[in-house]
Write an enzyme that holds these catalytic residues in place. Structure first.
Site, PDB file in Angstrom:
ATOM      1  N   CYS A 152      37.386  54.880  33.825  1.00  0.00           N
ATOM      2  CA  CYS A 152      38.671  54.821  34.527  1.00  0.00           C
ATOM      3  C   CYS A 152      39.291  53.436  34.417  1.00  0.00           C
ATOM      4  O   CYS A 152      40.314  53.158  35.047  1.00  0.00           O
ATOM      5  CB  CYS A 152      38.501  55.213  35.997  1.00  0.00           C
ATOM      6  SG  CYS A 152      37.373  54.142  36.918  1.00  0.00           S
ATOM      7  N   GLU A 176      42.540  56.957  31.871  1.00  0.00           N
ATOM      8  CA  GLU A 176      41.186  57.520  31.869  1.00  0.00           C
ATOM      9  C   GLU A 176      40.826  57.788  30.415  1.00  0.00           C
ATOM     10  O   GLU A 176      41.582  58.449  29.698  1.00  0.00           O
ATOM     11  CB  GLU A 176      41.153  58.813  32.678  1.00  0.00           C
ATOM     12  CG  GLU A 176      39.767  59.303  33.006  1.00  0.00           C
ATOM     13  CD  GLU A 176      39.293  58.856  34.379  1.00  0.00           C
ATOM     14  OE1 GLU A 176      38.153  59.185  34.731  1.00  0.00           O
ATOM     15  OE2 GLU A 176      40.063  58.180  35.096  1.00  0.00           O
TER      16      GLU A 176
END
Length: 366
Positions: free
Chosen positions: A323, A357
Site C-alpha cells: 500500500c 496499491e
C-alpha cells in the site's frame, strides 16, 4: 481529502498518470509492463467516516478539505457506496429530532458490504446511558425496515453493541464465492470490487505453485483463504487479536481445510524460523514440516522490517502486495539482489488520491 479532484470524467486520466509515475519509479528493477486494475469512478468505498457539525437545530456530516483548508458539508459522498449514501440520508433524518442520540455526537462511521449489510458506529463525547440504548434500539428498528443494519455506540472507554459489531461480506472471485467477517474498527480493504480483482490476480499468478504457502500479515484471512486452493497447505501469521478471530471465522465459513493461522507478529515469526527464540504459541506446530516455496506478504505502510525481509528473501517466490510504493521500492533494493520481478500490477484502491496499491511477484534468480 481533495473534493475538487473527485471528478469521474477525469478518472481515466488520473489513473494513467499513476501508471506512468509507477513505471518510472520502478524502472531500475526492469519490471514488466504494469497491469492496471481500475476502480469504479464513483461509489467504490465500502467504508467512510464523517465528523458531525451541530448548528442549532441543524445537524450534518462534514469532512475537512486539506486543499481548501476548511470543513466541507457532506450530505452525500461520491466515493462512498450507494448503500452508505442511502444510509446517510436516512440516518440524519432520524438523528436530527432526537436529543438523546444527537447530544455530543461528534462522528459517524459506516461499514458497508456488497452483500447488503451495513454497520453504523455513533461516536460521542459523553458516556452512554440506558436512555441512549433505548433510543438507539428504536433507531435500529426504524432503519431495519429499509436496511440490513446494526448500530454501535462508542464513547471514551465504552462500547455498546445493540446486536453485533461486524458484517459478513460476500465476494465473487472467479467462479467461487468467499465469505469474510469484517469487524468494526478493524482493517478491511475499502474498495471491494478492486479487492476482488486483487484476489483474482493473486490466484492467477500463483496457480502453478508447488508445495505450501507462508503468509505474513494475513489480517482476516482475505488472501490466504482465496489462495489456499493453489497450495497443499497454508500457514499464516497475524498479530491483531480481532483479525485472528475473524480469520478463524472465515476459515470455517468458507470450508477451508488446509489453512492454519498463528497469532504472532512477523518479527517474532522470523525469530522462530531462524531458531533464535521459542514461542509457546508455536507448541504443537511443526514448522519444519512445511515446504513453503512461496511467501505472501501484505505489510503495513512502513514496509517489511530488516529481519523479516531477510526471511522473505529466502523463498523461491515472493508475492508482495504493497500500500506504499516508497517502502516497496526500499524493500526491492534488497530483494532485487536475488530475485527478479515477473509480474507487476497497479490496483486503484484509492481513486482521486496519490495512494497506489501495487502487487509484484518475484522469482529467485540465484
Amino acid at each position: 481529502m481533495n473534493l475538487a479532484a473527485m471528478d469521474p470524467q477525469t478518472y481515466d486520466a488520473q489513473l494513467e498518470h499513476k501508471r506512468i509515475k509507477l513505471e518510472q519509479a520502478f524502472a531500475q528493477f526492469e519490471t514488466p509492463s504494469v497491469e492496471v486494475f481500475a476502480s469504479e469512478p464513483a461509489n467504490y468505498r465500502m467504508r467512510a467516516e464523517f465528523r458531525m457539525w451541530h448548528d442549532g437545530d441543524d445537524l450534518y456530516y462534514y469532512m475537512f478539505d486539506k486543499v481548501l483548508n476548511e470543513k466541507v458539508r457532506c450530505d452525500q459522498y461520491l466515493p462512498a457506496s450507494v448503500l452508505i449514501n442511502q444510509m446517510m440520508s436516512a440516518l440524519i433524518a432520524e438523528l436530527k429530532p432526537n436529543p438523546s442520540l444527537r447530544h455530543k455526537l461528534f462522528q459517524v462511521d459506516f461499514l458497508s458490504t456488497l452483500s447488503g449489510e451495513i454497520l453504523v458506529s455513533l461516536l460521542y463525547h459523553r458516556q452512554l446511558d440506558d436512555q441512549w440504548r433505548t433510543n438507539a434500539a428504536a433507531l435500529k428498528a426504524k432503519l431495519s425496515s429499509q436496511f440490513n443494519v446494526n448500530i454501535i455506540g462508542r464513547a471514551r472507554k465504552q462500547k455498546i453493541d445493540l446486536d453485533k459489531d461486524f458484517v459478513v461480506e460476500s465476494l465473487q472471485v472467479n467462479d467461487k464465492t468467499f465469505l469474510y467477517k469484517q469487524i468494526e474498527n478493524s482493517f478491511t480493504q475499502p474498495n471491494a470490487k478492486v479487492a476482488v480483482k486483487m484476489l483474482e490476480w493473486a490466484i492467477d499468478v500463483t496457480q502453478d505453485s508447488q508445495g505450501d504457502l507462508l503468509e505474513l500479515y494475513c489480517g482476516n484471512g482475505n488472501f490466504s483463504i482465496a489462495l489456499a486452493q493453489n497450495f497443499n497447505r497454508v500457514l499464516a501469521t497475524e498479530l491483531a487479536k480481532p483479525s485472528v478471530e475473524a480469520a478463524q471465522y472465515n476459515i470455517e465459513a468458507n470450508g477451508i481445510k488446509n489453512l492454519q493461522i498463528i497469532r504472532m507478529s512477523a518479527e517474532d515469526f522470523s525469530d522462530a524460523m531462524a531458531k533464535k527464540r521459542s514461542f509457546r504459541r508455536l507448541e504443537g506446530i511443526d514448522l519444519d514440516s512445511y515446504v513453503c516455496n512461496t511467501i505472501f506478504v501484505d505489510p503495513p505502510r512502513a514496509g517489511i522490517d530488516p529481519d523479516t525481509l531477510a526471511l522473505v528473501q529466502g523463498y523461491e517466490r515472493i508475492l508482495y502486495i504493497s500500500c506504499n510504493p516508497d517502502t516497496l521500492k526500499d524493500n526491492l533494493e534488497q530483494l532485487y539482489k536475488t530475485h527478479r520481478v515477473t509480474q507487476f500490477a497497479l490496483f486503484d484502491q484509492f481513486p482521486y488520491t496519490d495512494h497506489m496499491e501495487t502487487g509484484v511477484l518475484l522469482e529467485r534468480t540465484q
